[in-house]
Design an enzyme around this catalytic site. Structure first.
Site, PDB file in Angstrom:
ATOM      1  N   CYS A 132     -14.598 -23.402   1.584  1.00 22.06           N
ATOM      2  CA  CYS A 132     -14.716 -24.261   0.403  1.00 22.06           C
ATOM      3  C   CYS A 132     -16.069 -24.107  -0.289  1.00 22.06           C
ATOM      4  O   CYS A 132     -16.310 -23.097  -0.928  1.00 22.06           O
ATOM      5  CB  CYS A 132     -14.423 -25.698   0.813  1.00 22.06           C
ATOM      6  SG  CYS A 132     -13.870 -26.699  -0.553  1.00 22.06           S
TER       7      CYS A 132
ATOM      8  N   HIS B  13      -9.775 -26.339   4.999  1.00 22.40           N
ATOM      9  CA  HIS B  13     -10.537 -27.134   5.980  1.00 22.40           C
ATOM     10  C   HIS B  13      -9.595 -27.500   7.122  1.00 22.40           C
ATOM     11  O   HIS B  13      -8.433 -27.088   7.147  1.00 22.40           O
ATOM     12  CB  HIS B  13     -11.003 -28.460   5.344  1.00 22.40           C
ATOM     13  CG  HIS B  13     -12.103 -28.340   4.369  1.00 22.40           C
ATOM     14  ND1 HIS B  13     -13.410 -28.073   4.713  1.00 22.40           N
ATOM     15  CD2 HIS B  13     -12.103 -28.469   3.023  1.00 22.40           C
ATOM     16  CE1 HIS B  13     -14.164 -28.058   3.631  1.00 22.40           C
ATOM     17  NE2 HIS B  13     -13.400 -28.288   2.601  1.00 22.40           N
TER      18      HIS B  13
HETATM   19  N1  GLN Z   1     -18.122 -29.327  -3.998  1.00 25.43           N
HETATM   20  C1  GLN Z   1     -17.087 -28.303  -4.033  1.00 25.43           C
HETATM   21  C2  GLN Z   1     -15.827 -28.757  -4.790  1.00 25.43           C
HETATM   22  O1  GLN Z   1     -15.610 -29.945  -4.934  1.00 25.43           O
HETATM   23  C3  GLN Z   1     -16.698 -27.913  -2.604  1.00 25.43           C
HETATM   24  C4  GLN Z   1     -16.049 -29.060  -1.841  1.00 25.43           C
HETATM   25  C5  GLN Z   1     -15.882 -28.775  -0.364  1.00 25.43           C
HETATM   26  O2  GLN Z   1     -16.598 -27.983   0.257  1.00 25.43           O
HETATM   27  N2  GLN Z   1     -14.883 -29.469   0.262  1.00 25.43           N
HETATM   28  O3  GLN Z   1     -15.041 -27.916  -5.205  1.00 25.43           O
END
Ligand code: GLN
Length: 244
Positions: free
Chosen positions: A95, A195
């Protein structure tokens, strides 16, 4: 081969470890140890020195504000990380960490965050936050042709050049909710929005990473002793059968 050793560097775990992404490192550690492969793990935080010769890099996910700090720090390591990428080191970014493996991440109301461009991809904040279970299809791991996980991102990632998707979406949004791609791959560098953490429910992908790292280090196609993954695969199937 005996006395197999690998080195893993976990990049900025104090900043990017949302949703327990450190679980991915624990899976790699266990699956190496269970086979007698010594996995040295270095947690690299701000100000720490990175030596060359790493076999596997891991970087987790995080909120936009944590990504600002990591984006700045990664620029200091860009040349060495690019060299390691060119030497076929294995990378896994989740992510927010994935987004910074590309050229840039443009948050909603903040300056553009520069990435390290080992993936030919870019990310721009979208108006919707994608939250939910994802199942996706792959065709490069003989043991299993699906990957599962949980997505929670507003960033929309688009792939370019010879960077290919890590998987194709079956259920969920993946990179951008439009082109049915999930994650990215270039050489042995992988990024994904999955995730969960990702590897506990995808043991076949963890082994694929370990095999790639052994190939890179020993220049040999080393077969891994099979493990009893019945519990992991039950968890995999439980997500695979979930609607979004
Ligand atoms: N901040 C980034 C987004 O919202 C990554 C989020 C995350 O790592 N879950 O796309």
């Amino acid at each position: 081969m005996t006395n197999l050793k690998l080195k893993l560097v976990h990049l900025y775990p104090l900043f990017l470890n949302i949703y327990g992404d450190i679980g991915n490192v624990k899976v790699l550690q266990n699956r190496c140890e269970w086979r007698g492969i010594e996995l040295e793990i270095q947690q690299l935080n701000v100000g720490d020195k990175l030596e060359s010769g790493t076999d596997i890099f891991f970087i987790g996910g995080g909120q936009d504000r944590q990504q600002v700090e990591v984006s700045h720090e990664l620029q200091k390591l860009k040349n060495l990380l690019t060299e390691e990428y060119n030497n076929n080191a294995v990378f896994l970014g989740i992510c927010g960490g994935y987004q910074l493996m590309g050229e840039y991440y443009q948050p909603h109301d903040a300056d553009r965050l520069e990435g390290i461009s080992i993936l030919d991809a870019y990310t721009e904040a979208g108006s919707t936050r994608f939250i939910g279970n994802v199942s996706a299809e792959i065709d490069y791991i003989s043991e299993k042709n699906t990957l599962v996980g949980f997505e929670n991102h507003s960033g929309l990632t688009y792939l370019r050049g010879d960077t290919t998707p890590m998987a194709r979406v079956i259920v969920g949004n993946g990179n951008n909710g439009i082109d049915k791609t999930e994650g990215a791959r270039s050489k042995n560098a992988f990024g994904t929005y999955l995730h969960g953490s990702f590897l506990p429910k995808n043991p076949h992908f963890a082994d694929y990473m370990i095999k790639l790292a052994l190939q890179k280090k020993y220049n040999d196609d080393i077969e891994l002793e099979p493990l009893d993954d019945s519990i992991e695969l039950k968890a995999h199937e439980s997500v695979l059968n979930k609607a979004y």
